[in-house]
Scaffold this motif. Structure first.
Motif, PDB file in Angstrom:
ATOM      1  N   SER A  45       0.817  -1.225   0.000  1.00 14.62           N
ATOM      2  CA  SER A  45       0.000   0.000   0.000  1.00 14.62           C
ATOM      3  C   SER A  45       0.844   1.264   0.000  1.00 14.62           C
ATOM      4  O   SER A  45       0.431   2.303  -0.494  1.00 14.62           O
ATOM      5  N   TRP A  46       2.046   1.197   0.596  1.00 14.16           N
ATOM      6  CA  TRP A  46       2.877   2.401   0.698  1.00 14.16           C
ATOM      7  C   TRP A  46       4.071   2.356  -0.265  1.00 14.16           C
ATOM      8  O   TRP A  46       4.876   3.268  -0.291  1.00 14.16           O
ATOM      9  N   LYS A  47       4.234   1.282  -0.980  1.00 17.36           N
ATOM     10  CA  LYS A  47       5.407   1.180  -1.873  1.00 17.36           C
ATOM     11  C   LYS A  47       4.922   0.688  -3.228  1.00 17.36           C
ATOM     12  O   LYS A  47       4.734  -0.516  -3.433  1.00 17.36           O
ATOM     13  N   VAL A  48       4.681   1.636  -4.122  1.00 13.82           N
ATOM     14  CA  VAL A  48       4.235   1.216  -5.460  1.00 13.82           C
ATOM     15  C   VAL A  48       5.210   1.739  -6.511  1.00 13.82           C
ATOM     16  O   VAL A  48       6.414   1.543  -6.403  1.00 13.82           O
ATOM     17  N   ASN A  49       4.680   2.395  -7.520  1.00 15.47           N
ATOM     18  CA  ASN A  49       5.458   2.709  -8.717  1.00 15.47           C
ATOM     19  C   ASN A  49       5.812   4.187  -8.868  1.00 15.47           C
ATOM     20  O   ASN A  49       6.561   4.555  -9.751  1.00 15.47           O
ATOM     21  N   TYR A  50       5.251   5.026  -8.000  1.00 14.89           N
ATOM     22  CA  TYR A  50       5.326   6.483  -8.205  1.00 14.89           C
ATOM     23  C   TYR A  50       6.755   7.021  -8.129  1.00 14.89           C
ATOM     24  O   TYR A  50       7.206   7.730  -9.028  1.00 14.89           O
ATOM     25  N   HIS A  51       7.509   6.673  -7.095  1.00 13.10           N
ATOM     26  CA  HIS A  51       8.880   7.181  -6.976  1.00 13.10           C
ATOM     27  C   HIS A  51       9.790   6.612  -8.073  1.00 13.10           C
ATOM     28  O   HIS A  51      10.589   7.342  -8.656  1.00 13.10           O
ATOM     29  N   THR A  52       9.665   5.321  -8.323  1.00 16.10           N
ATOM     30  CA  THR A  52      10.620   4.666  -9.224  1.00 16.10           C
ATOM     31  C   THR A  52      10.399   5.078 -10.677  1.00 16.10           C
ATOM     32  O   THR A  52      11.339   5.495 -11.361  1.00 16.10           O
ATOM     33  N   VAL A  53       9.156   4.990 -11.141  1.00 19.41           N
ATOM     34  CA  VAL A  53       8.863   5.367 -12.533  1.00 19.41           C
ATOM     35  C   VAL A  53       9.113   6.855 -12.743  1.00 19.41           C
ATOM     36  O   VAL A  53       9.724   7.263 -13.738  1.00 19.41           O
ATOM     37  N   ARG A  54       8.666   7.670 -11.778  1.00 12.72           N
ATOM     38  CA  ARG A  54       8.871   9.119 -11.916  1.00 12.72           C
ATOM     39  C   ARG A  54      10.358   9.462 -11.980  1.00 12.72           C
ATOM     40  O   ARG A  54      10.770  10.312 -12.769  1.00 12.72           O
ATOM     41  N   ALA A  55      11.159   8.783 -11.166  1.00 11.89           N
ATOM     42  CA  ALA A  55      12.608   9.053 -11.166  1.00 11.89           C
ATOM     43  C   ALA A  55      13.220   8.780 -12.532  1.00 11.89           C
ATOM     44  O   ALA A  55      14.075   9.539 -13.003  1.00 11.89           O
ATOM     45  N   MET A  56      12.790   7.707 -13.180  1.00 13.67           N
ATOM     46  CA  MET A  56      13.347   7.384 -14.499  1.00 13.67           C
ATOM     47  C   MET A  56      12.869   8.379 -15.557  1.00 13.67           C
ATOM     48  O   MET A  56      13.658   8.890 -16.348  1.00 13.67           O
ATOM     49  N   ILE A  57      11.563   8.677 -15.573  1.00 16.44           N
ATOM     50  CA  ILE A  57      11.030   9.621 -16.565  1.00 16.44           C
ATOM     51  C   ILE A  57      11.686  10.991 -16.414  1.00 16.44           C
ATOM     52  O   ILE A  57      12.142  11.601 -17.389  1.00 16.44           O
ATOM     53  N   GLN A  58      11.754  11.463 -15.173  1.00 18.34           N
ATOM     54  CA  GLN A  58      12.309  12.796 -14.927  1.00 18.34           C
ATOM     55  C   GLN A  58      13.822  12.841 -15.133  1.00 18.34           C
ATOM     56  O   GLN A  58      14.364  13.852 -15.599  1.00 18.34           O
ATOM     57  N   SER A  59      14.523  11.762 -14.798  1.00 15.40           N
ATOM     58  CA  SER A  59      15.979  11.722 -15.008  1.00 15.40           C
ATOM     59  C   SER A  59      16.316  11.731 -16.497  1.00 15.40           C
ATOM     60  O   SER A  59      17.218  12.457 -16.935  1.00 15.40           O
ATOM     61  N   ILE A  60      15.591  10.937 -17.265  1.00 13.20           N
ATOM     62  CA  ILE A  60      15.828  10.884 -18.719  1.00 13.20           C
ATOM     63  C   ILE A  60      15.634  12.270 -19.340  1.00 13.20           C
ATOM     64  O   ILE A  60      16.441  12.732 -20.150  1.00 13.20           O
ATOM     65  N   LYS A  61      14.568  12.934 -18.922  1.00 11.88           N
ATOM     66  CA  LYS A  61      14.269  14.287 -19.419  1.00 11.88           C
ATOM     67  C   LYS A  61      15.437  15.241 -19.125  1.00 11.88           C
ATOM     68  O   LYS A  61      15.866  16.018 -19.987  1.00 11.88           O
ATOM     69  N   ARG A  62      15.951  15.172 -17.904  1.00 12.84           N
ATOM     70  CA  ARG A  62      17.036  16.075 -17.510  1.00 12.84           C
ATOM     71  C   ARG A  62      18.361  15.695 -18.155  1.00 12.84           C
ATOM     72  O   ARG A  62      19.136  16.569 -18.537  1.00 12.84           O
ATOM     73  N   LEU A  63      18.622  14.412 -18.286  1.00 14.96           N
ATOM     74  CA  LEU A  63      19.857  13.961 -18.942  1.00 14.96           C
ATOM     75  C   LEU A  63      19.885  14.431 -20.393  1.00 14.96           C
ATOM     76  O   LEU A  63      20.929  14.863 -20.894  1.00 14.96           O
ATOM     77  N   ARG A  64      18.756  14.364 -21.054  1.00 14.85           N
ATOM     78  CA  ARG A  64      18.685  14.833 -22.449  1.00 14.85           C
ATOM     79  C   ARG A  64      18.919  16.337 -22.531  1.00 14.85           C
ATOM     80  O   ARG A  64      19.565  16.818 -23.457  1.00 14.85           O
ATOM     81  N   LYS A  65      18.414  17.071 -21.533  1.00 11.43           N
ATOM     82  CA  LYS A  65      18.627  18.516 -21.512  1.00 11.43           C
ATOM     83  C   LYS A  65      20.110  18.841 -21.303  1.00 11.43           C
ATOM     84  O   LYS A  65      20.669  19.712 -21.970  1.00 11.43           O
ATOM     85  N   ILE A  66      20.728  18.131 -20.383  1.00  9.47           N
ATOM     86  CA  ILE A  66      22.162  18.330 -20.134  1.00  9.47           C
ATOM     87  C   ILE A  66      22.960  18.043 -21.404  1.00  9.47           C
ATOM     88  O   ILE A  66      23.836  18.806 -21.796  1.00  9.47           O
ATOM     89  N   LYS A  67      22.591  16.960 -22.072  1.00 10.57           N
ATOM     90  CA  LYS A  67      23.272  16.563 -23.317  1.00 10.57           C
ATOM     91  C   LYS A  67      23.111  17.647 -24.388  1.00 10.57           C
ATOM     92  O   LYS A  67      24.060  17.983 -25.106  1.00 10.57           O
TER      93      LYS A  67
END
Length: 422
Positions: free
Chosen positions: A397-419
């Motif tokens: 109930s307290w550990k699902v997909n929100y932190h993990t999936v969001r971290a990947m989506i948001q990291s990819i977005k930022r890595l592409r910006k840095i690139k």
């Protein structure tokens, strides 16, 4: 550096598309009862736990909506998000008093009818994101209804901020472990993320105003004025309060048996501080405001996180420590790793300093070497300092997909910006 960035993007995209999202999308739909199944053991098997929490259902809607909005899933994730919205609005919404019940059983019967602001912040977040992703107006309709209920029942009109624990009819809970006399950083921070997405979706002035008000409370009431670190709990009149666990808990708490932390008034969480940092940067962007006036604040937040929270020896992020620096808890929780990934990339984009890039690399390596359960593709919830799993469930109930999936989506977005800026 471009080669290094490409490697990180490739690893993150592969993990997101081929492991993380499939873990959930192949398991979570409850065809029999509606909504999502969210309890899985270390092997990804359904544990059979008979509960559907407001947190897990709303976070799952957010995950699917945000993944669809980011361009993943070829439309399938939008349909799956609708599945969760239907369950939330048909089963979890209290048709008599308004708001969402805290806990249901799998069939959609009410198990706990209390109204908890933490859960309602995620309801606003997911409903607003759902409309932004799909244009289904039910999301923003119920996000606004929830927002209005919060303003009516939860606002502390005397001292400011929001009360958090209520009975079904929105009567304020009692003091102490019932939580009626406490205000928390956690809830006010999640309201900032919820109100940001609500304003992005509605573009209404009242939502903007309340977002700005919440930000002011966070900055002036809930952060250590010298170190700019988050303070977890307060009394109604903003005295720092010992950090206790509540009867209605938000997660698998790790308090001592007495229900109070060993250092109850001097602890700050590295994951929360980094999360606040990047969510505040995002809020400023949605508000159309620059970060310039807050550079000193962001420097303090991110420097404190990387100087004290990053484990230079074993990699990854510690749980928490004192405001002045140091570490109390050297274990590694999954969600802190997720939030620090995004925060360090934002710090690097903001200031261009190598130390933030090094911190990102440290945590990225720890996550991909230790935190991801390679057999099934989700993350272990809690590990030793060295990276050995302590808790092994993949979903709860307290550990699902929100932190993990969001971290990947948001990291990819930022890595592409840095690139793109090299």
């Amino acid at each position: 550096m471009k080669e290094e960035i490409n490697k990180f993007i490739e690893e993150a995209e592969n993990h997101l598309v081929n492991e993380l999202l499939p873990f959930w999308t192949t398991r979570m739909i409850d065809d029999l009862n509606g909504g999502y199944i969210t309890h899985f053991d270390k092997d990804g098997n359904d544990t059979g736990d008979d509960e559907k929490s407001l947190i897990a259902q709303s976070r799952s809607v957010y995950t699917l909506s945000s993944a669809h909005r980011a361009g993943y899933g070829s439309g399938e994730f939008a349909k799956m998000a609708k599945w969760g919205i239907d369950f939330m609005l048909e089963k979890m919404w209290d048709k008599k008093y308004g708001g969402f019940y805290w806990m249901m059983d799998r069939a959609g019967n009410v198990k706990v009818d209390k109204k908890i602001l933490y859960g309602h912040s995620f309801a606003i977040y997911c409903l607003s994101e759902y409309t932004l992703a799909t244009s289904d107006t039910r999301g923003i309709e119920y996000a606004e209804k929830t927002f209005d209920l919060i303003q009516k029942y939860c606002t502390d009109t005397h001292f400011g901020g929001y009360f958090e624990m209520f009975s079904r009819n929105w009567t304020l809970a009692g003091p102490g472990s019932e939580g009626g006399d406490r205000k928390t950083l956690d809830v006010h921070m999640h309201l900032m993320e919820a109100f940001t997405t609500l304003y992005e979706s509605s573009n209404k002035e009242v939502h903007r105003r309340k977002l700005l008000e919440d930000i002011e409370i966070l900055l002036n009431r809930m952060m250590h004025q010298e170190h700019k670190t988050g303070i977890p709990q307060f009394t109604a009149d903003w005295e720092i309060a010992p950090q206790i666990k509540f009867d209605i808990i938000w997660g698998w708490d790790r308090y001592s048996d007495g229900g109070e932390k060993n250092n109850p008034t001097d602890n700050t969480c590295y994951g929360h501080n980094a999360e606040f940092g990047w969510l505040f940067i995002h809020a400023l962007k949605i508000l159309g405001l620059g970060t310039k006036n807050y550079h000193d604040l962001f420097t303090k937040i991110f420097d404190h996180t990387i100087n004290n929270g990053i484990d230079k020896k074993h990699g990854g992020v510690f749980v928490e420590g004192p405001h002045s620096g140091g570490v109390y808890d050297m274990e590694k929780e999954f969600w802190q790793q997720a939030e620090v990934l995004i925060g360090t990339l934002d710090a690097y984009l903001l200031f261009g300093k190598e130390k933030y890039w090094d911190a990102y690399k440290n945590v990225h390596k720890f996550v991909f070497d230790k935190v991801i359960n390679k057999n099934v593709g989700e993350w272990y919830p809690l590990l030793t300092r060295e990276g050995e799993p302590i808790w092994t469930h993949m979903g709860h109930s307290w550990k699902v997909n929100y932190h993990t999936v969001r971290a990947m989506i948001q990291s990819i977005k930022r890595l592409r910006k840095i690139k793109s800026e090299i």
